[in-house]
Design an enzyme around this catalytic site. Structure first.
Site, PDB file in Angstrom:
ATOM      1  CE  LYS A 189      48.240  46.653  50.949  1.00  0.00           C
ATOM      2  NZ  LYS A 189      47.298  45.589  51.382  1.00  0.00           N
ATOM      3  CD  GLU A 265      55.446  37.342  40.592  1.00  0.00           C
ATOM      4  OE1 GLU A 265      54.502  37.240  39.773  1.00  0.00           O
ATOM      5  OE2 GLU A 265      55.504  36.746  41.672  1.00  0.00           O
ATOM      6  CB  CYS A 299      51.567  35.076  39.347  1.00  0.00           C
ATOM      7  SG  CYS A 299      53.024  34.390  40.095  1.00  0.00           S
ATOM      8  CD  GLU A 403      46.602  36.719  36.625  1.00  0.00           C
ATOM      9  OE1 GLU A 403      46.308  37.829  37.102  1.00  0.00           O
ATOM     10  OE2 GLU A 403      47.694  36.169  36.815  1.00  0.00           O
TER      11      GLU A 403
HETATM   12  N1  LIG Z   1      50.413  37.989  40.229  1.00  0.00           N
HETATM   13  C1  LIG Z   1      49.879  37.551  41.329  1.00  0.00           C
HETATM   14  O1  LIG Z   1      50.514  36.819  42.056  1.00  0.00           O
HETATM   15  C2  LIG Z   1      48.516  37.984  41.703  1.00  0.00           C
HETATM   16  C3  LIG Z   1      47.567  38.359  40.781  1.00  0.00           C
HETATM   17  N2  LIG Z   1      46.335  38.746  41.184  1.00  0.00           N
HETATM   18  C4  LIG Z   1      45.331  39.078  40.141  1.00  0.00           C
HETATM   19  O2  LIG Z   1      44.611  40.226  40.525  1.00  0.00           O
HETATM   20  C5  LIG Z   1      43.230  39.955  40.581  1.00  0.00           C
HETATM   21  C6  LIG Z   1      42.578  40.809  41.627  1.00  0.00           C
HETATM   22  O3  LIG Z   1      43.090  40.481  42.906  1.00  0.00           O
HETATM   23  P1  LIG Z   1      43.433  41.644  43.935  1.00  0.00           P
HETATM   24  O4  LIG Z   1      43.635  41.059  45.265  1.00  0.00           O
HETATM   25  O5  LIG Z   1      42.425  42.729  43.807  1.00  0.00           O
HETATM   26  O6  LIG Z   1      44.860  42.136  43.365  1.00  0.00           O
HETATM   27  P2  LIG Z   1      45.685  43.433  43.682  1.00  0.00           P
HETATM   28  O7  LIG Z   1      46.816  43.494  42.738  1.00  0.00           O
HETATM   29  O8  LIG Z   1      44.797  44.630  43.700  1.00  0.00           O
HETATM   30  O9  LIG Z   1      46.218  43.189  45.174  1.00  0.00           O
HETATM   31  C7  LIG Z   1      47.525  42.814  45.502  1.00  0.00           C
HETATM   32  C8  LIG Z   1      48.066  43.733  46.586  1.00  0.00           C
HETATM   33  O10 LIG Z   1      48.061  45.073  46.107  1.00  0.00           O
HETATM   34  C9  LIG Z   1      47.415  45.925  47.039  1.00  0.00           C
HETATM   35  N3  LIG Z   1      46.820  47.070  46.345  1.00  0.00           N
HETATM   36  C10 LIG Z   1      45.608  47.141  45.741  1.00  0.00           C
HETATM   37  N4  LIG Z   1      45.412  48.378  45.222  1.00  0.00           N
HETATM   38  C11 LIG Z   1      46.525  49.093  45.494  1.00  0.00           C
HETATM   39  C12 LIG Z   1      46.942  50.425  45.203  1.00  0.00           C
HETATM   40  N5  LIG Z   1      46.158  51.278  44.547  1.00  0.00           N
HETATM   41  N6  LIG Z   1      48.160  50.828  45.613  1.00  0.00           N
HETATM   42  C13 LIG Z   1      48.968  49.990  46.275  1.00  0.00           C
HETATM   43  N7  LIG Z   1      48.632  48.708  46.587  1.00  0.00           N
HETATM   44  C14 LIG Z   1      47.424  48.268  46.200  1.00  0.00           C
HETATM   45  C15 LIG Z   1      46.406  45.016  47.723  1.00  0.00           C
HETATM   46  O11 LIG Z   1      45.977  45.553  48.945  1.00  0.00           O
HETATM   47  C16 LIG Z   1      47.225  43.746  47.865  1.00  0.00           C
HETATM   48  O12 LIG Z   1      48.078  43.839  48.975  1.00  0.00           O
HETATM   49  C17 LIG Z   1      43.159  38.455  40.825  1.00  0.00           C
HETATM   50  O13 LIG Z   1      41.952  37.907  40.419  1.00  0.00           O
HETATM   51  C18 LIG Z   1      44.306  37.974  39.990  1.00  0.00           C
HETATM   52  O14 LIG Z   1      43.931  37.889  38.647  1.00  0.00           O
HETATM   53  C19 LIG Z   1      46.008  38.794  42.507  1.00  0.00           C
HETATM   54  C20 LIG Z   1      46.891  38.439  43.472  1.00  0.00           C
HETATM   55  C21 LIG Z   1      48.204  37.946  43.132  1.00  0.00           C
HETATM   56  N1  BAL Z   2      53.946  30.824  42.115  1.00  0.00           N
HETATM   57  C1  BAL Z   2      54.790  31.902  42.309  1.00  0.00           C
HETATM   58  C2  BAL Z   2      54.319  33.062  43.072  1.00  0.00           C
HETATM   59  C3  BAL Z   2      53.004  33.663  42.753  1.00  0.00           C
HETATM   60  O1  BAL Z   2      52.063  33.032  42.331  1.00  0.00           O
HETATM   61  O2  BAL Z   2      52.862  34.859  42.995  1.00  0.00           O
END
Ligand SMILES: NC(=O)C1=CN([C@@H]2O[C@H](COP(=O)(O)OP(=O)(O)OC[C@H]3O[C@@H](n4cnc5c(N)ncnc54)[C@H](O)[C@@H]3O)[C@@H](O)[C@H]2O)C=CC1
Ligand code: BAL
Length: 512
Positions: A189, A265, A299, A403
């Protein structure tokens, strides 16, 4: 079902908009759709199908069938290697349009999508394809001439994968490439903010002639599609990249359903420590890279900077100048370093943190609440945010503790190495960390002391498909990339083999 997307320079691309299940693009069971905007303009870019729980079921059934027939149980490593390489070749042949598609959907500069994200993703496919015939168990000697034991590294089965929007193609490949290499099948997804490149990758997988059901792409929301994947009783493993909040939900859903294996991650608040022995100009370049690459939507963004007090004035002056030299604007232009953030929601979140910084008493070195007045009229509704650096920061401020996932750097100073270690490790996260020093012994001491899954010395943000990546502490567990990343997609079966011993029955203390 397809739609035409406007790329740059008047170019266009037709994209299939359905869910990709069992090698077919199809609408969702109840006709659900979602829309994705162009972050540079805020205008609607495309409307695509959004998967319901019923659609996820269909994708899992297709993936299970492929696992039990064509891919998991019947394919040879060399067949998998050759199909994955064929897919990589097709992606490479389409790299320019794919990069433009990624750029218009995500907002990142087109050169970054092309020369970093997609080139690395092709490399990731080829790296893992090359490992397909190197998956090995081991023999463990037992009684000589009578018994032997050995292990098999078997695929896990159907893998659910949920990815974020910051590197849509790269996160797709970090997950799909090792999973398919090891013989698993996939239901992935993409994030709802960036659904388009995954649809194009699915089309290219079809062209590469993967058997039906091996790769299934189900766009949709986290609350519906992501939740259905996490709770599914016939998914054997789930791999997730995204926020710590959602990571917890996924783990909970896995534990309450079938105890599927989980790798996470998650977020970070990574420290970058600069000692006074450094070349200031070079180090400032890396510090910019650490916080501003991909607009800080990373991240492992180096979002907490610690500078040794003896060089702070000079360092801040150079850093400010370099940040103010950055070209911010049209992501379709090759010299742009920063385009818009991915979404209105992310823009508002980051702006709120910029406001918090001022309210909490930090000193704005550059950026802040200023508007980007130079942006052309067509970008006035785009999701742009100025790169912002706050000095005089301290623990307890939101900009230091949370973050932000945007181009906002919180700077502190330190006097001694011990103090630097204490400040750097004072976070719930442990994804990345950077150390800059001309003293190799000091670098090595810092490598040992910093609690992070990746430590960079005299560079930052540089990754390799051959080197494992993942977090400590609340940044998650499990590793992606490298041989470790492949092992996350195999499970060990132990085999005890008797070729010489006979037993008498019933067993007792004299004949055992
Ligand atoms: N570690 C990383 O690479 C990332 C961190 N983030 C952090 O998260 C914050 C919010 O961004 P979002 O896009 O809302 O992050 P999110 O963690 O909610 O979204 C990432 C993925 O998880 C899915 N998702 C959301 N709720 C879910 C659930 N209940 N069950 C299963 N899958 C679910 C989303 O549809 C998307 O595909 C950002 O501001 C940032 O701080 C966001 C994206 C990547
Ligand atoms: N920079 C490594 C991958 C990530 O931000 O999720």
């Amino acid at each position: 079902m397809s739609t035409t997307i406007q790329l740059y320079g008047g170019r266009k691309i037709d994209i299939k908009t359905g869910l990709f299940i069992n090698n077919e693009f199809r609408p969702s069971a109840n006709g659900s759709v979602l829309t994705t905007p162009n972050p540079a303009t805020g205008e609607n870019l495309a409307t695509i199908s959004a998967a319901t729980a019923e659609d996820v079921n269909a994708a899992v059934t297709a993936a299970r069938t492929a696992f039990e027939t064509t891919w998991g149980k019947k394919s040879t490593p060399s067949q998998r290697c050759s199909l994955i390489n064929k897919w990589a070749d097709l992606i490479e042949a389409n790299i320019d349009s794919l990069a433009e598609l990624e750029s218009v959907d995500n907002g990142k500069p087109v050169w970054m999508a092309r020369d970093v994200d997609i080139k690395d993703s092709i490399g990731c496919l080829r790296y893992y394809a090359g490992l397909a015939d190197k998956i090995e168990g081991r023999t463990i000697e037992q009684e000589d001439g009578i018994k032997i034991a050995f292990t098999r590294a078997e695929p896990i089965g159907v893998c659910g994968q949920i990815i974020p929007w910051n590197y849509p193609i790269q996160m797709f490949m970090w997950k799909v490439a090792p999973a398919l290499t090891a013989g698993n099948t996939v239901v992935i997804k993409p994030a709802e903010q960036t659904p388009l490149s995954a649809l194009r990758l699915a089309e290219l997988a079809l062209e590469a002639e993967f058997p039906p059901g091996v790769l299934n792409v189900v766009n949709g929301t986290g609350a519906i599609t992501g939740d259905a994947i996490s709770r599914h009783m016939d998914i054997d493993k789930i791999a997730f990249t995204g926020s710590t909040v959602t990571g917890r939900k996924i783990m909970e859903a896995a534990s309450k359903s079938n105890l599927k294996k989980v790798t996470l991650e998650l977020g970070g608040k990574s420290p970058v420590v600069v000692f006074d022995s450094v070349d200031i100009d070079q180090t400032a370049n890396w510090v910019c890279m650490a916080i501003l690459f991909n607009h800080g939507q990373d991240c492992c963004a180096g979002s907490r900077l610690f500078v040794q007090e003896t060089i702070k004035d000079k360092f801040f002056e150079v850093l400010k100048r370099k940040i103010e030299e950055i070209e911010i604007g049209d992501p379709g232009v090759e010299t742009t370093f920063m385009g818009p953030l991915v979404s209105r929601q992310q823009q508002e979140k980051v702006k709120k943190y910029i406001q918090h910084g001022l309210e909490e008493g930090a000193v704005c070195l550059t950026g802040g609440e200023q508007t980007l007045a130079h942006l052309p009229e067509k970008f006035k509704d785009g999701f742009f945010v100025p790169p912002t650096v706050y000095t005089n920061c301290k623990k307890g401020m939101k900009i230091v503790d949370d973050e932000i996932f945007g181009p906002v750097l919180a700077v502190q100073t330190f006097k001694t190495e011990e103090e630097a270690v204490q400040l750097a490790n004072d976070t719930a996260y442990g994804l990345g960390a950077g150390v800059f020093s001309q003293n190799a012994s000091q670098c090595m001491r810092m490598v040992h002391a910093l609690k992070a899954g990746t430590v960079w010395c005299n560079q930052y943000m540089v990754l390799s498909n051959a080197v494992p990546f993942g977090g400590m502490k609340q940044s998650g567990f499990g590793r992606e990339l490298g041989i470790e990343g492949l092992k996350e997609y195999t499970q060990t079966k132990a085999v005890h083999w008797n070729y010489g011993e006979e037993i008498s029955w019933p067993l007792n203390g004299t004949n055992i």
